[in-house]
Structures are given as structure tokens and as C-alpha cells.
Design an enzyme around this catalytic site. Structure first.
Site, PDB file in Angstrom:
ATOM      1  N   VAL A   1      -0.092   2.584   4.828  1.00 36.91           N
ATOM      2  CA  VAL A   1      -1.387   2.526   5.516  1.00 36.91           C
ATOM      3  C   VAL A   1      -1.255   1.537   6.652  1.00 36.91           C
ATOM      4  O   VAL A   1      -0.817   0.404   6.463  1.00 36.91           O
ATOM      5  CB  VAL A   1      -2.517   2.101   4.541  1.00 36.91           C
ATOM      6  CG1 VAL A   1      -3.836   1.915   5.297  1.00 36.91           C
ATOM      7  CG2 VAL A   1      -2.687   3.133   3.432  1.00 36.91           C
TER       8      VAL A   1
ATOM      9  N   GLY B   1      -0.754  -3.740   7.773  1.00 36.23           N
ATOM     10  CA  GLY B   1      -0.268  -2.503   7.160  1.00 36.23           C
ATOM     11  C   GLY B   1       0.203  -2.799   5.752  1.00 36.23           C
ATOM     12  O   GLY B   1       0.366  -3.963   5.367  1.00 36.23           O
ATOM     13  N   LYS B   2       0.392  -1.777   4.970  1.00 38.94           N
ATOM     14  CA  LYS B   2       0.962  -1.954   3.636  1.00 38.94           C
ATOM     15  C   LYS B   2       1.541  -0.634   3.177  1.00 38.94           C
ATOM     16  O   LYS B   2       1.027   0.430   3.523  1.00 38.94           O
ATOM     17  CB  LYS B   2      -0.129  -2.388   2.646  1.00 38.94           C
ATOM     18  CG  LYS B   2       0.430  -3.091   1.431  1.00 38.94           C
ATOM     19  CD  LYS B   2       0.697  -4.553   1.762  1.00 38.94           C
ATOM     20  CE  LYS B   2       1.077  -5.371   0.574  1.00 38.94           C
ATOM     21  NZ  LYS B   2       0.938  -6.811   0.912  1.00 38.94           N
ATOM     22  N   GLY B   3       2.588  -0.726   2.379  1.00 42.45           N
ATOM     23  CA  GLY B   3       3.202   0.478   1.842  1.00 42.45           C
ATOM     24  C   GLY B   3       3.304   0.386   0.337  1.00 42.45           C
ATOM     25  O   GLY B   3       3.279  -0.708  -0.239  1.00 42.45           O
TER      26      GLY B   3
END
Ligand code: GLU
Length: 426
Positions: free
Chosen positions: A70, A115-117
Site C-alpha cells: 500500500v 507505504g507498507k507491504g
């Protein structure tokens, strides 16, 4: 907790990290009187990528894993944030964590968005080869979306320097040249920054140092309880211990150990490394992870995972200072209870921002191709953490709000200013 309690829709709502984040965001936006156009843009992520990642398992069979990235906001620079591997990764969690990265980077004023995954997998059950193949294919699926100017991943739960080295290599193989600045948290030998591994724990120490001054405490008479013993909790506890704090409790996933006279943290961490658990450590009381949170102490540092302090247990928290090393350890409903009980909160988006701050330093060093001494990194980290702590506390005092709301307001105001100056391409 009984099954009925687990299934209670109020509890599920309270423990949805995205709802927790949004509640704080909405409150701060309202207090800021945020322009409706800016509100509409800032309340949603910019982009959500979902990937299905085929991996050749050691058995020879293909297994397909679900993964996300995201990218919440780009107003202030490339998206920035970790990647976590866990069986219970959920899009709402990744969304919240991505937004928290936006606010975190803005609080410490580094030029990144958020962001992050996440990949749904059980890293404990996977071999090193399977993890490498998963990481490389996940990175390959994201190749058009990540990069030094686009989105710069980093480690998070169950990912580490090795994971980052694989991503850097995969990205570089596709680019046909080495691109170190595509990720941070790499091994120092491969373009990582000195001090990055300890940075989140060290940043936590710096803000705790500032907070205890407000209570006229000094390290030797400050009792600290740490939940977690990984990259944040373990290193944080060690640095606090070295700085002279009395760390009275620490935990791993199985439970905690407690000694009101203080724990020999280096010995406990060595024991943890050897036996993979703290449970057999001598001369301590054993407590559960939830009991640990309710221990008598001056500083409580939850450094494990989300939703540890909820409306149901917040009233029993006895610390004077809550230093949130984890992301989202406190639910929005618990905020009010802590506030009414006079707990001084150093919110996650400030308390654990040391990691991303040194990630920023790593990205800068990679782009310069010139690497700093550890003392330089630590001194610059201290400057950022102390200044940001004071910014948040001053903001809270000037606007008569609690420190968490102040941190959100400060962050949202910075992102809103940049969004307005750039203009909305609509
Ligand atoms: N995963 C860390 C965090 O939640 C670090 C992120 C980064 O360095 O980009 O802040």
C-alpha cells in the site's frame, strides 16, 4: 478471553488498525479544520497493489502466496515503509501501517510519504531457500512500483537485512545495475547505514530520556517495562539498560519475566538467543504478556504488535509514561482512558520513528555513495528525535490537546501544506 468475547463485533471494530488510525486522523483533521478537498485526498491511500506470488517450495510443489503493498501518500516524497511477513497479515492492517508511515515521516520531518507491504505466509515454517524465492518474486511483482524515487521498502516484522539484500539484488538484476537506494535496512556491507539496526530502539531511548525529565526522574530511579524482545524491544531494552535505566520486565511471544529490582538485560537477551525463549531465565517472576502490561512501573514500552492496550485493559495500566515502540499498540478507544488517567503518551508515530529516520540517512548515504561514521548517524538521530519530541509536546501545550492528537495534527498539517502547495491534479 472467551469465544463470545473474541467474536464481539465491538471488539473486532476496536481492533481493526485502519479504524483506529482513521479515528485519530478524523479527530485531528476536525481540530485542524482541514479543507474538505484535502481531507478527501488525504484520508485514502494513493495506491494499493495486490500480488499473487508463486513460490517453488522445497517439496518441489508450487505454492501461491498473497501479498500487498500500500502506497499511502507521496505528497512529501517517495513512499517509505517496511514489509512484514506473517500468517495474519490483512489489507486493513497494511493500509493502517502505510498511513502511519506517512504521519511518522511527517512528524520527524523526513522527505518521504508512507507505504507498507505484507505477505501472508508463516516464515517460521519456511526454509531459507523458500523465503528467498518468495522475497525475490514478491519484489519482481512490485518492480514497476518501487525504486529510490518511487517507494523504498525496509524491514518490519519477520523481515531483516537479508530480506532487504535479496530485494536489492532482484531489483538490481532487472535494472541491469546495482541500485542500493531501492531499500533501506540492508547489511552495512551492501550500502546499509551504520546504526540502522539499532535505530528504532535508540530513537525510543532518546524520547524516553526527554520524557522522564518532565517527571523529574533520572534513569536509575526509572522502572521500565518492555513488551517484546525483537529489533525494537530487545535492542531498546539493551540500550535503556546501558543508559542506566532499571528495566524490570521484558517479554517474548511466550510471556514475560519480571524482577522489581531490575533484570540483567544482556544476560536475558543472551539466554533468549541460546534457548529461543526467556522462559527458563533464572531469578525472575514469570508473567503473561497481558499481565506484563499491568505491572507497576514508570515507563511502559510496548514494542511488539498492535492492539495490546485496549478499552478492556487500559484502566489497569499503571505506568506514568507510555512509549510506543510498536506500531499501533494502543487502540483509539483506549486513548481516552489513558488520557483520563494522566498517562503521558509518546505516540508510536513519534516514539518508533528512529528507524525510518536512519532509513532516510541510509537512502541519503546510498545516493551520495559516501558513508557516515556511527557516531555521526547517532548524533543526527538524536537531533531529529529530540527536536520532534519537543515539537509534539509544544504543539500539545499550545493547542491544549493530548500528545497523540498533537502528533497527528502536526503531521497532517505538514502533509496538507505540501499537498496544497503542489495542488491537487484533479
Ligand atoms: N518498519 C519500520 C517502521 O515501521 C521502519 C520503516 C522504514 O525504515 O522505512 O517504522
Amino acid at each position: 478471553m472467551t469465544k463470545a468475547m473474541m467474536d464481539d463485533p465491538r471488539r473486532i471494530r476496536e481492533e481493526n488498525p485502519f479504524e483506529s488510525m482513521m479515528e485519530r486522523f478524523d479527530r485531528a483533521a476536525q481540530l485542524l479544520n482541514l479543507n474538505p478537498d484535502l481531507y478527501a485526498v488525504m484520508r485514502v491511500p494513493s495506491r494499493e497493489i495486490k500480488v499473487y506470488v508463486p513460490v517453488r517450495m522445497d517439496s518441489g510443489r508450487i505454492e501461491v502466496f498473497e501479498g500487498f503493498r500500500v502506497q499511502h501518500n507521496f505528497a512529501r516524497g517517495p513512499a517509505k515503509g517496511g514489509i512484514r511477513y506473517a500468517p495474519d497479515v490483512h489489507i486493513d492492517e497494511v493500509r493502517a501501517l502505510a498511513a502511519w508511515m506517512t504521519w511518522k515521516c511527517a512528524v520527524v520531518n523526513v522527505p518521504f510519504g508512507g507505504g507498507k507491504g505484507g505477505v501472508i505466509c508463516d516464515p517460521m515454517q519456511m526454509s531459507i531457500g523458500e523465503l528467498e524465492r518468495l522475497t525475490r518474486r514478491y519484489a519482481a511483482e512490485l518492480i514497476d512500483f518501487i525504486g529510490p524515487e518511487r517507494d523504498v521498502p525496509a524491514p518490519d516484522m519477520n523481515t531483516n537485512e537479508q530480506t532487504m539484500a535479496w530485494i536489492m539484488d532482484t531489483f538490481s538484476m532487472h535494472a541491469r545495475h546495482t541500485v542500493t537506494a531501492v531499500v533501506t535496512g540492508k547489511p552495512v556491507e551492501l550500502g546499509g547505514s551504520r546504526g540502522r539496526r539499532e535505530a528504532t530502539g535508540r530513537g525510543l531511548l532518546f524520547v524516553i530520556n526527554e520524557a522522564i525529565k518532565r517527571f523529574k526522574l533520572s534513569p536509575p530511579n526509572t522502572r521500565v517495562v518492555v513488551q517484546g524482545s525483537g529489533n525494537v524491544g530487545g535492542i531498546g531494552a539493551r540500550l535503556l539498560h546501558e543508559a542506566g535505566y532499571k528495566v524490570v520486565a521484558i517479554s517474548d511471544i511466550f510471556g514475560g519475566i519480571y524482577n522489581p529490582d531490575g533484570i540483567d538485560i544482556p544476560a536475558a537477551l543472551a539466554h533468549l538467543q541460546q534457548t529461543r525463549s526467556l522462559q527458563e531465565f533464572p531469578n525472575v517472576e514469570h508473567v503473561s504478556n497481558s499481565e506484563l502490561l499491568e505491572l507497576e512501573c514508570d515507563v511502559l514500552a510496548p514494542c511488539a504488535t498492535e492492539n495490546q492496550i485496549r478499552s478492556e485493559n487500559a484502566g489497569r495500566i499503571k505506568c506514568r509514561i507510555l512509549a510506543e515502540g510498536a506500531n499501533g499498540p494502543t487502540t483509539a478507544n483506549a486513548d481516552k482512558i489513558l488520557h483520563n488517567n494522566g498517562v503521558f503518551v509518546i505516540p508510536d508515530i513519534l516514539a518508533n520513528a528512529g528507524g525510518v529516520t536512519v532509513s532516510y540517512f541510509e537512502w541519503v548515504q546510498d545516493r551520495m555513495g559516501y558513508f557516515w561514521k556511527e557516531e555521526v548517524v547517532n548524533e543526527r538521530l538524536s537531533d531529529v528525535m529530540v527536536a520532534s519530541f519537543n515539537d509534539v509536546v509544544k504543539y500539545a501545550e499550545n493547542h491544549n490537546v493530548d500528545t497523540r492528537t498533537a502528533a497527528y495534527m502536526l503531521a497532517i498539517d505538514r502533509v496538507a501544506y505540501d499537498t496544497r502547495m503542489r495542488g491537487i491534479y484533479a
